[in-house]
Design a protein around this motif. Structure first.
Motif, PDB file in Angstrom:
ATOM      1  N   HIS A 182      54.268  56.063  63.303  1.00 48.41           N
ATOM      2  CA  HIS A 182      54.979  57.341  63.340  1.00 48.41           C
ATOM      3  C   HIS A 182      55.809  57.442  62.058  1.00 48.41           C
ATOM      4  O   HIS A 182      56.207  56.429  61.494  1.00 48.41           O
ATOM      5  N   GLY A 183      56.067  58.689  61.604  1.00 46.23           N
ATOM      6  CA  GLY A 183      56.915  58.874  60.423  1.00 46.23           C
ATOM      7  C   GLY A 183      56.174  59.571  59.291  1.00 46.23           C
ATOM      8  O   GLY A 183      55.115  60.176  59.504  1.00 46.23           O
ATOM      9  N   VAL A 184      56.751  59.495  58.100  1.00 49.33           N
ATOM     10  CA  VAL A 184      56.161  60.156  56.928  1.00 49.33           C
ATOM     11  C   VAL A 184      55.015  59.274  56.432  1.00 49.33           C
ATOM     12  O   VAL A 184      55.230  58.151  55.981  1.00 49.33           O
ATOM     13  N   LEU A 185      53.788  59.776  56.535  1.00 49.31           N
ATOM     14  CA  LEU A 185      52.606  58.964  56.216  1.00 49.31           C
ATOM     15  C   LEU A 185      52.160  59.159  54.765  1.00 49.31           C
ATOM     16  O   LEU A 185      51.643  58.233  54.137  1.00 49.31           O
ATOM     17  N   ALA A 186      52.317  60.361  54.239  1.00 44.92           N
ATOM     18  CA  ALA A 186      51.925  60.640  52.854  1.00 44.92           C
ATOM     19  C   ALA A 186      52.547  61.954  52.430  1.00 44.92           C
ATOM     20  O   ALA A 186      52.836  62.807  53.276  1.00 44.92           O
ATOM     21  N   SER A 187      52.764  62.109  51.119  1.00 44.57           N
ATOM     22  CA  SER A 187      53.210  63.417  50.625  1.00 44.57           C
ATOM     23  C   SER A 187      52.792  63.575  49.177  1.00 44.57           C
ATOM     24  O   SER A 187      52.526  62.586  48.488  1.00 44.57           O
ATOM     25  N   ARG A 188      52.717  64.814  48.716  1.00 44.65           N
ATOM     26  CA  ARG A 188      52.330  65.137  47.348  1.00 44.65           C
ATOM     27  C   ARG A 188      53.181  66.312  46.854  1.00 44.65           C
ATOM     28  O   ARG A 188      53.348  67.290  47.577  1.00 44.65           O
ATOM     29  N   LEU A 189      53.680  66.187  45.632  1.00 46.89           N
ATOM     30  CA  LEU A 189      54.470  67.268  45.027  1.00 46.89           C
ATOM     31  C   LEU A 189      53.790  67.752  43.755  1.00 46.89           C
ATOM     32  O   LEU A 189      53.199  66.945  43.026  1.00 46.89           O
ATOM     33  N   HIS A 190      53.932  69.059  43.477  1.00 46.90           N
ATOM     34  CA  HIS A 190      53.396  69.626  42.240  1.00 46.90           C
ATOM     35  C   HIS A 190      54.377  70.648  41.683  1.00 46.90           C
ATOM     36  O   HIS A 190      55.122  71.262  42.443  1.00 46.90           O
ATOM     37  N   SER A 191      54.296  70.857  40.377  1.00 47.04           N
ATOM     38  CA  SER A 191      55.020  71.986  39.786  1.00 47.04           C
ATOM     39  C   SER A 191      54.289  72.453  38.544  1.00 47.04           C
ATOM     40  O   SER A 191      53.513  71.693  37.953  1.00 47.04           O
ATOM     41  N   ASP A 192      54.524  73.725  38.177  1.00 48.05           N
ATOM     42  CA  ASP A 192      53.933  74.278  36.957  1.00 48.05           C
ATOM     43  C   ASP A 192      54.861  75.368  36.441  1.00 48.05           C
ATOM     44  O   ASP A 192      54.843  76.508  36.919  1.00 48.05           O
ATOM     45  N   GLY A 193      55.687  74.997  35.469  1.00 45.19           N
ATOM     46  CA  GLY A 193      56.735  75.878  34.950  1.00 45.19           C
ATOM     47  C   GLY A 193      56.233  77.086  34.175  1.00 45.19           C
ATOM     48  O   GLY A 193      57.024  77.982  33.865  1.00 45.19           O
ATOM     49  N   ARG A 194      54.933  77.153  33.916  1.00 46.58           N
ATOM     50  CA  ARG A 194      54.409  78.340  33.212  1.00 46.58           C
ATOM     51  C   ARG A 194      54.578  79.604  34.049  1.00 46.58           C
ATOM     52  O   ARG A 194      54.544  80.698  33.523  1.00 46.58           O
ATOM     53  N   VAL A 233      47.296  70.499  50.653  1.00 43.03           N
ATOM     54  CA  VAL A 233      47.043  69.977  52.009  1.00 43.03           C
ATOM     55  C   VAL A 233      45.830  69.035  51.963  1.00 43.03           C
ATOM     56  O   VAL A 233      45.865  67.927  52.521  1.00 43.03           O
ATOM     57  N   GLY A 234      44.789  69.444  51.250  1.00 45.80           N
ATOM     58  CA  GLY A 234      43.600  68.599  51.093  1.00 45.80           C
ATOM     59  C   GLY A 234      43.939  67.270  50.421  1.00 45.80           C
ATOM     60  O   GLY A 234      43.484  66.205  50.860  1.00 45.80           O
ATOM     61  N   GLU A 235      44.766  67.332  49.386  1.00 45.74           N
ATOM     62  CA  GLU A 235      45.152  66.102  48.672  1.00 45.74           C
ATOM     63  C   GLU A 235      45.893  65.123  49.577  1.00 45.74           C
ATOM     64  O   GLU A 235      45.651  63.916  49.546  1.00 45.74           O
ATOM     65  N   THR A 318      56.642  75.577  42.291  1.00 45.23           N
ATOM     66  CA  THR A 318      56.636  74.235  42.859  1.00 45.23           C
ATOM     67  C   THR A 318      55.842  74.326  44.157  1.00 45.23           C
ATOM     68  O   THR A 318      55.831  75.374  44.801  1.00 45.23           O
ATOM     69  N   TRP A 319      55.183  73.255  44.537  1.00 47.10           N
ATOM     70  CA  TRP A 319      54.524  73.230  45.846  1.00 47.10           C
ATOM     71  C   TRP A 319      54.291  71.779  46.282  1.00 47.10           C
ATOM     72  O   TRP A 319      54.329  70.857  45.454  1.00 47.10           O
ATOM     73  N   GLY A 320      54.081  71.615  47.580  1.00 44.54           N
ATOM     74  CA  GLY A 320      53.889  70.256  48.069  1.00 44.54           C
ATOM     75  C   GLY A 320      53.524  70.233  49.538  1.00 44.54           C
ATOM     76  O   GLY A 320      53.610  71.246  50.235  1.00 44.54           O
ATOM     77  N   GLY A 321      53.105  69.051  49.984  1.00 42.24           N
ATOM     78  CA  GLY A 321      52.755  68.860  51.391  1.00 42.24           C
ATOM     79  C   GLY A 321      53.157  67.468  51.832  1.00 42.24           C
ATOM     80  O   GLY A 321      53.252  66.546  51.023  1.00 42.24           O
ATOM     81  N   ALA A 322      53.408  67.337  53.133  1.00 40.52           N
ATOM     82  CA  ALA A 322      53.764  66.022  53.681  1.00 40.52           C
ATOM     83  C   ALA A 322      53.135  65.875  55.067  1.00 40.52           C
ATOM     84  O   ALA A 322      53.164  66.809  55.879  1.00 40.52           O
ATOM     85  N   LEU A 323      52.533  64.708  55.296  1.00 37.72           N
ATOM     86  CA  LEU A 323      51.901  64.419  56.577  1.00 37.72           C
ATOM     87  C   LEU A 323      52.838  63.521  57.379  1.00 37.72           C
ATOM     88  O   LEU A 323      53.260  62.458  56.893  1.00 37.72           O
ATOM     89  N   VAL A 324      53.175  63.970  58.588  1.00 38.37           N
ATOM     90  CA  VAL A 324      54.165  63.272  59.412  1.00 38.37           C
ATOM     91  C   VAL A 324      53.605  63.059  60.812  1.00 38.37           C
ATOM     92  O   VAL A 324      53.092  64.005  61.421  1.00 38.37           O
ATOM     93  N   ARG A 325      53.688  61.825  61.313  1.00 41.33           N
ATOM     94  CA  ARG A 325      53.387  61.603  62.739  1.00 41.33           C
ATOM     95  C   ARG A 325      54.725  61.713  63.462  1.00 41.33           C
ATOM     96  O   ARG A 325      55.673  60.968  63.175  1.00 41.33           O
ATOM     97  N   TRP A 326      54.829  62.699  64.351  1.00 44.00           N
ATOM     98  CA  TRP A 326      56.128  63.062  64.939  1.00 44.00           C
ATOM     99  C   TRP A 326      56.626  62.056  65.988  1.00 44.00           C
ATOM    100  O   TRP A 326      55.836  61.485  66.731  1.00 44.00           O
ATOM    101  N   GLY A 327      57.935  61.911  66.022  1.00 44.70           N
ATOM    102  CA  GLY A 327      58.632  61.212  67.101  1.00 44.70           C
ATOM    103  C   GLY A 327      58.709  59.712  66.928  1.00 44.70           C
ATOM    104  O   GLY A 327      58.223  59.156  65.977  1.00 44.70           O
TER     105      GLY A 327
END
Ligand code: COA
Length: 327
Positions: A182-194, A233-235, A318-327
């Motif tokens: 349980h918990g934060v299993l993976a995450s990815r962050l991105h940004s593109d200042g253009r 999300v795919g990443e 900016t954008w990102g995703g995080a996979l979490v197994r709850w509780g």
């Protein structure tokens, strides 16, 4: 603890200001209508903070609710990360004022600024610090008073946003197996200042010495949001070794019902797996993901063991995703 660590998400909480503003109320002051707003965005109402309420007040209420839900005493909190683009003051960080209001004088507190993706950024930073042994218990908060940076005469933006705060509590645990932990299993962050000019605030301490107002090219933001969210999300799923069908609930940033629908469609997910609160809260920027999470946990939809995909996109871009197994 000796082996690798995982940040378990042991509680959540939220706070919404008392004042609710309907679309009809807005239509009295700008040239818009309830029908237009609902059709284009899904928004029916938003909460607006009282004049004397600051972002740190909203954040503190959400933090207290999350600590109570987690059954954690403030004395255990070693880290506070607040995601916000609407701090009380240019400095100090809102997180330090939440710390003060909670009566904590130990540990670290700081803000993260990634606008609407802020909560995913804050969660990722806090998770990394917990896994690095910097804190055993962390508060991660998204809190905004976007009503303070809206041009209330611009119908293309003022109808879209609201105020609020949401929080989660992380606790370090021994990691075992990514498929069962349980918990934060993976995450990815991105940004593109253009893409700065697509969504920005036309003021700031170092440019105009004012606070400024939010400006947005809505159509372009929409297009990028769907592309970027589906791709991140795919990443995240690839990184953790899961597939879209494994997701029990998507907990997305709540900007617009049509963005949620288009993203779900691109991922092949049905809308009854997507938590939607944009109708009640509008877009609360960094607060929207933890507000939606708290709503679905407290109404019983999200249960212990459910696999959650948290995702968001905002100014910067900016954008990102995080996979979490709850509780
Ligand atoms: N009420 C009534 N009419 C409005 C309006 C409002 N509140 N806001 C804009 N309009 C008008 C426009 O002036 C335009 O009129 P025109 O055709 O005479 O020029 C018309 O509606 C269509 O505007 P457009 O901007 O093309 O509409 P849209 O279908 O793209 O919807 C958004 C606008 C903002 C709702 C949509 O682009 C959107 O949601 N974008 C993403 C924004 C977002 O979520 N940002 C945050 C990401 S973190």
């Amino acid at each position: 603890m000796s082996g690798a660590l995982r940040s378990r998400v042991i509680g959540c909480g939220s706070y919404l200001p008392q004042r609710v503003v309907s679309n009809d109320e807005l239509a009295k002051t700008v040239d818009t209508s309830d029908e237009w707003i609902i059709e284009r965005t899904g928004i029916r109402q938003r909460h607006i903070a009282a004049d004397e309420q600051k972002t740190s007040d909203l954040a503190t209420e959400a933090a207290k609710a999350a600590l109570a839900h987690a059954g954690v005493d403030v004395s255990e909190v070693g880290l506070i990360v607040v995601a916000t683009a609407t701090p009380d003051d240019t400095f100090p960080a809102v997180a330090t004022q939440v710390q003060r209001k909670l009566g904590i004088t130990h540990g670290a507190a700081f803000d993260v600024q990634a606008v609407c993706s802020g909560f995913i950024y804050a969660l990722t930073v806090a998770d990394a610090m917990v896994r690095a042994g910097q804190a055993k218990v962390a508060l991660v908060i998204g809190a905004e008073t976007f009503s303070r940076i809206l041009d209330w005469e611009d119908r293309t933006t003022c109808v879209l946003f609201g105020d609020g705060a949401g929080a989660v509590v992380l606790r370090a645990e021994e990691a075992s197996n990514i498929h069962t932990d349980h918990g934060v299993l993976a995450s990815r962050l991105h940004s593109d200042g253009r893409y700065r000019d697509m969504l920005y605030v036309d003021g700031g301490p170092s440019s105009t010495r004012t606070t400024g107002f939010l400006r947005m090219k809505g159509r372009e933001v929409f297009r990028h949001a769907v592309e970027n969210l589906a791709s991140v999300v795919g990443e995240v799923l690839d990184e953790a070794g899961f597939e879209p069908k494994d997701i029990d609930w998507v907990v997305p940033h709540q900007a617009n019902r049509r963005i949620l629908e288009s993203t779900a469609k691109k991922l092949g997910l049905s809308m009854d797996r997507v938590v939607m609160t944009v109708d009640r809260h509008a877009n609360t920027s960094a607060a929207s993901v933890p507000l939606a999470l708290d709503a679905a946990v407290k109404d019983g939809r999200i249960k212990s063991g459910d696999l959650l995909m948290l995702e968001a996109m905002g100014g910067g871009f900016t954008w990102g995703g995080a996979l979490v197994r709850w509780g």
